[in-house]
Design an enzyme around this catalytic site. Sequence first.
Site, PDB file in Angstrom:
ATOM      1  N   ASP A   1       0.879  -1.166   0.000  1.00 30.43           N
ATOM      2  CA  ASP A   1       0.000   0.000   0.000  1.00 30.43           C
ATOM      3  C   ASP A   1       0.916   1.215   0.000  1.00 30.43           C
ATOM      4  OD1 ASP A   1      -2.130   1.723   0.220  1.00 30.43           O
ATOM      5  OD2 ASP A   1      -2.221   1.589   2.392  1.00 30.43           O
TER       6      ASP A   1
ATOM      7  N   GLU B   1      -1.576  -1.400  -4.799  1.00 26.65           N
ATOM      8  CA  GLU B   1      -2.870  -0.742  -4.901  1.00 26.65           C
ATOM      9  C   GLU B   1      -2.731   0.531  -5.722  1.00 26.65           C
ATOM     10  OE1 GLU B   1      -6.513  -0.287  -1.781  1.00 26.65           O
ATOM     11  OE2 GLU B   1      -4.634   0.616  -1.211  1.00 26.65           O
TER      12      GLU B   1
ATOM     13  N   ASP C   1      -2.475   1.174   7.234  1.00 26.16           N
ATOM     14  CA  ASP C   1      -1.761   0.891   5.981  1.00 26.16           C
ATOM     15  C   ASP C   1      -1.208  -0.531   5.961  1.00 26.16           C
ATOM     16  OD1 ASP C   1      -1.232   3.957   4.866  1.00 26.16           O
ATOM     17  OD2 ASP C   1      -1.312   3.799   7.034  1.00 26.16           O
TER      18      ASP C   1
END
Lengths: 196, 196
Positions: free
Chosen positions: A16, A77, A150
């Site tokens: 992420d 992502e 996260d």
Amino acid sequence: MAKATPTRPLRILGIDPGSVVCGFGVIDVNGTSNQLVEYGVIELKRRTDSFPQRLNEVFLRLRAVIERTQPDVCALETVFHGKNVLTIVRLAHARGAAMLACMQNGLEPVEYTPMQVKRSVTGRGAASKEQVRHMVQAILGITEDHRYLDATDALAVALCHALHGGAPPPIKTKAQRKGKRAAWAEFIEQHPEKIR
Amino acid sequence: MAKATPTRPLRILGIDPGSVVCGFGVIDVNGTSNQLVEYGVIELKRRTDSFPQRLNEVFLRLRAVIERTQPDVCALETVFHGKNVLTIVRLAHARGAAMLACMQNGLEPVEYTPMQVKRSVTGRGAASKEQVRHMVQAILGITEDHRYLDATDALAVALCHALHGGAPPPIKTKAQRKGKRAAWAEFIEQHPEKIR
């Protein structure tokens, strides 16, 4: 939840990316069983560091994670909607650094939209980060709450890739779904010089 | 044109980052004399390559340029206004790759806005790319027209850094110039988690 279809144990690194906090999560997937290997965040909050220094740190520390855990595949992502341009630009730099960390270790990252990730893990594309964390913890049997969302987000990306059977997914953008705008989006992508 | 004030010969690498064509230019600066060392572009138009592969190529080929020419300092253009978000995102990835190529060779890139670059070379912040090329050719005594304007753009970035005396410049954003918005822009930058 979609069924996982990998036929051999697969180690997946989910990332992420971020320019302030960058989450990472590694899982082992064997059939439908998912096992946590490692997860955490790379914190980059030190104000003394310049932006290029922070990028370099994302790169170096992600590379260290990859060398330590030796994943077979890496999922990232895409994080580009609903944020302001300044944030988008910073994030894109950090994503570039994360992608390079993968590429320099012979891993070509596959990408998932936040909606794909959320839908894979919670069944709902508009789920909250807390809901994602809850499901990730349930799926992987994690009992502690990590300080940063996260970290669980990164695990969700890895799980999303596992649930897609470890194959590169077709990312559908809003423009692509809307049909008519698809051609235009593709044109822009292939001929950026024409719209300067 | 501003006066250059370096006191020793300085080799400057200028980069005009892009995800399709990435320009680079190397100059030697000694006092007020500027000498061309090398310039060119990294072409990434092959459709067969994925985006991460193209990023990796920007990184590898820029690193090769740095290793070959051994610059003392590296300057980058910020390119984030007047483009659409898709282009901005791609460019920011490429800039991240370019920054990392510098950082991995111990060079911390300094950044200039397109306006600073144009003003340094042509005296006018809103100059066209062709005007920039014309001035770059005049300053460095280049007789041929390079196929890509990105190559001369990169030289303009290097010249801009030379004309700023080789010191890191204060980049003023629109928000900073407008005073009131400065605090907010800074706040966003320092606390991105607050505006999620």
